[in-house]
Design an enzyme around this catalytic site. Sequence first.
Site, PDB file in Angstrom:
ATOM      1  N   LYS A  85       0.833  -1.202   0.000  1.00  0.00           N
ATOM      2  CA  LYS A  85       0.000   0.000   0.000  1.00  0.00           C
ATOM      3  C   LYS A  85       0.871   1.257   0.000  1.00  0.00           C
ATOM      4  O   LYS A  85       2.083   1.192   0.268  1.00  0.00           O
ATOM      5  CB  LYS A  85      -0.946  -0.054   1.204  1.00  0.00           C
ATOM      6  CG  LYS A  85      -1.912  -1.260   1.154  1.00  0.00           C
ATOM      7  CD  LYS A  85      -2.945  -1.230   2.280  1.00  0.00           C
ATOM      8  CE  LYS A  85      -3.851  -2.453   2.230  1.00  0.00           C
ATOM      9  NZ  LYS A  85      -4.945  -2.388   3.237  1.00  0.00           N
ATOM     10  N   TYR A 141     -12.463  -2.187  -3.756  1.00  0.00           N
ATOM     11  CA  TYR A 141     -12.914  -2.429  -2.376  1.00  0.00           C
ATOM     12  C   TYR A 141     -14.432  -2.325  -2.249  1.00  0.00           C
ATOM     13  O   TYR A 141     -14.934  -2.008  -1.160  1.00  0.00           O
ATOM     14  CB  TYR A 141     -12.245  -1.430  -1.429  1.00  0.00           C
ATOM     15  CG  TYR A 141     -10.855  -1.824  -0.964  1.00  0.00           C
ATOM     16  CD1 TYR A 141     -10.640  -3.020  -0.272  1.00  0.00           C
ATOM     17  CD2 TYR A 141      -9.763  -0.990  -1.178  1.00  0.00           C
ATOM     18  CE1 TYR A 141      -9.365  -3.375   0.177  1.00  0.00           C
ATOM     19  CE2 TYR A 141      -8.489  -1.342  -0.727  1.00  0.00           C
ATOM     20  CZ  TYR A 141      -8.299  -2.534  -0.051  1.00  0.00           C
ATOM     21  OH  TYR A 141      -7.040  -2.872   0.400  1.00  0.00           O
ATOM     22  N   ASN A 154      -2.092   0.176   6.826  1.00  0.00           N
ATOM     23  CA  ASN A 154      -1.519  -1.051   7.363  1.00  0.00           C
ATOM     24  C   ASN A 154      -0.592  -1.768   6.382  1.00  0.00           C
ATOM     25  O   ASN A 154      -0.398  -2.973   6.456  1.00  0.00           O
ATOM     26  CB  ASN A 154      -2.644  -1.979   7.844  1.00  0.00           C
ATOM     27  CG  ASN A 154      -3.632  -2.298   6.727  1.00  0.00           C
ATOM     28  OD1 ASN A 154      -3.446  -1.850   5.603  1.00  0.00           O
ATOM     29  ND2 ASN A 154      -4.652  -3.072   7.035  1.00  0.00           N
ATOM     30  N   HIS A 199      -1.845  -5.619   1.662  1.00  0.00           N
ATOM     31  CA  HIS A 199      -3.101  -6.316   1.404  1.00  0.00           C
ATOM     32  C   HIS A 199      -2.814  -7.752   1.007  1.00  0.00           C
ATOM     33  O   HIS A 199      -1.788  -8.032   0.377  1.00  0.00           O
ATOM     34  CB  HIS A 199      -3.860  -5.632   0.255  1.00  0.00           C
ATOM     35  CG  HIS A 199      -4.966  -6.458  -0.325  1.00  0.00           C
ATOM     36  ND1 HIS A 199      -6.220  -6.518   0.225  1.00  0.00           N
ATOM     37  CD2 HIS A 199      -4.993  -7.289  -1.405  1.00  0.00           C
ATOM     38  CE1 HIS A 199      -6.988  -7.336  -0.491  1.00  0.00           C
ATOM     39  NE2 HIS A 199      -6.266  -7.822  -1.492  1.00  0.00           N
ATOM     40  N   GLU A 239      -8.994 -10.242  -8.037  1.00  0.00           N
ATOM     41  CA  GLU A 239      -8.056  -9.151  -7.779  1.00  0.00           C
ATOM     42  C   GLU A 239      -6.846  -9.206  -8.723  1.00  0.00           C
ATOM     43  O   GLU A 239      -6.320  -8.175  -9.130  1.00  0.00           O
ATOM     44  CB  GLU A 239      -7.616  -9.204  -6.312  1.00  0.00           C
ATOM     45  CG  GLU A 239      -8.786  -8.907  -5.365  1.00  0.00           C
ATOM     46  CD  GLU A 239      -8.438  -9.081  -3.899  1.00  0.00           C
ATOM     47  OE1 GLU A 239      -7.281  -9.448  -3.579  1.00  0.00           O
ATOM     48  OE2 GLU A 239      -9.329  -8.844  -3.054  1.00  0.00           O
TER      49      GLU A 239
HETATM   50  P1  RTP Z   1      -6.923  -6.213   3.117  1.00  0.00           P
HETATM   51  O1  RTP Z   1      -8.257  -6.499   2.471  1.00  0.00           O
HETATM   52  O2  RTP Z   1      -6.357  -4.847   2.750  1.00  0.00           O
HETATM   53  O3  RTP Z   1      -5.916  -7.309   2.955  1.00  0.00           O
HETATM   54  O4  RTP Z   1      -7.150  -6.125   4.703  1.00  0.00           O
HETATM   55  P2  RTP Z   1      -8.037  -7.014   5.627  1.00  0.00           P
HETATM   56  O5  RTP Z   1      -8.715  -8.105   4.875  1.00  0.00           O
HETATM   57  O6  RTP Z   1      -7.192  -7.352   6.809  1.00  0.00           O
HETATM   58  O7  RTP Z   1      -9.098  -5.942   6.108  1.00  0.00           O
HETATM   59  P3  RTP Z   1     -10.552  -5.606   5.499  1.00  0.00           P
HETATM   60  O8  RTP Z   1     -11.540  -5.824   6.569  1.00  0.00           O
HETATM   61  O9  RTP Z   1     -10.759  -6.287   4.190  1.00  0.00           O
HETATM   62  O10 RTP Z   1     -10.427  -4.047   5.279  1.00  0.00           O
HETATM   63  C1  RTP Z   1      -9.825  -3.558   4.121  1.00  0.00           C
HETATM   64  C2  RTP Z   1      -8.891  -2.433   4.476  1.00  0.00           C
HETATM   65  O11 RTP Z   1      -9.641  -1.316   4.946  1.00  0.00           O
HETATM   66  C3  RTP Z   1      -8.855  -0.589   5.880  1.00  0.00           C
HETATM   67  N1  RTP Z   1      -9.545  -0.521   7.166  1.00  0.00           N
HETATM   68  N2  RTP Z   1      -9.534   0.531   7.933  1.00  0.00           N
HETATM   69  N3  RTP Z   1     -11.202   0.747  11.154  1.00  0.00           N
HETATM   70  C4  RTP Z   1     -10.453   1.150  10.144  1.00  0.00           C
HETATM   71  O12 RTP Z   1      -9.933   2.243  10.104  1.00  0.00           O
HETATM   72  C5  RTP Z   1     -10.245   0.228   9.027  1.00  0.00           C
HETATM   73  N4  RTP Z   1     -10.714  -1.011   8.940  1.00  0.00           N
HETATM   74  C6  RTP Z   1     -10.270  -1.483   7.751  1.00  0.00           C
HETATM   75  C7  RTP Z   1      -7.537  -1.317   6.036  1.00  0.00           C
HETATM   76  O13 RTP Z   1      -6.612  -0.735   5.133  1.00  0.00           O
HETATM   77  C8  RTP Z   1      -7.916  -2.718   5.609  1.00  0.00           C
HETATM   78  O14 RTP Z   1      -6.784  -3.444   5.214  1.00  0.00           O
HETATM   79 MG    MG Z   2      -9.846  -7.787   3.036  1.00  0.00          MG
END
Ligand code: RTP
Ligand code: MG
Length: 156
Positions: A16, A54, A120, A123, A134
């Site tokens: 990212k 997203y 973070n 991804h 994707e």
């Molecule tokens: P990713 O899809 O990026 O691999 O991450 P992930 O599955 O761990 O998390 P996801 O629930 O799919 O959320 C996608 C991305 O949204 C951002 N996020 N911000 N509370 C917050 O501020 C928050 N929650 C999620 C993060 O960049 C997350 O990776």
């Molecule tokens: Mg995710």
Amino acid sequence: AKSVGKNQERTLAIIKPDAVRHLGDIISAVYENGFNIARMRMVKLAQNEVMYFYSEHKTKDFFPRLCEFMTSGPLVAMELVGPDAVNRWRSMIGPTDTQRAREQGSHLLRARFGTDGTRNALHGSDSASSAQREISFFFGSKYGVNTACYNDTTCC
Ligand code: RTP
Ligand code: MG
């Protein structure tokens, strides 16, 4: 050369915008953990492209913050190949929230390179079918940037 087994799987990793400056360390970790990089691309996405990528999160409160972050600079998309790639890559990056990742282990890539709950660093696709979609988004033609979603505000 690495062995190419039958159980090879593909996943889509994104470095990212906040972590692109750590590109070298992240690529080293990828190879040290037995992945190959099939394709890699640095690109700055438009707002509608990130919203499309997203779209599963479009009703979440963090969605505007996520889209602003993901368009804040170039990112690096990588198609990773290896045994159990989807789950293994997600294990390597750790939990979504950087602070939680730090609690789980300083070796986790989000612990090393992330900033907070949104910024973070990395991804990873959450399933083989997400990976296929994707990978097509970044490297294919059907859903690729510059094609289906480009300038299409209905994606948003
Ligand atoms: P990713 O899809 O990026 O691999 O991450 P992930 O599955 O761990 O998390 P996801 O629930 O799919 O959320 C996608 C991305 O949204 C951002 N996020 N911000 N509370 C917050 O501020 C928050 N929650 C999620 C993060 O960049 C997350 O990776
Ligand atoms: Mg995710």
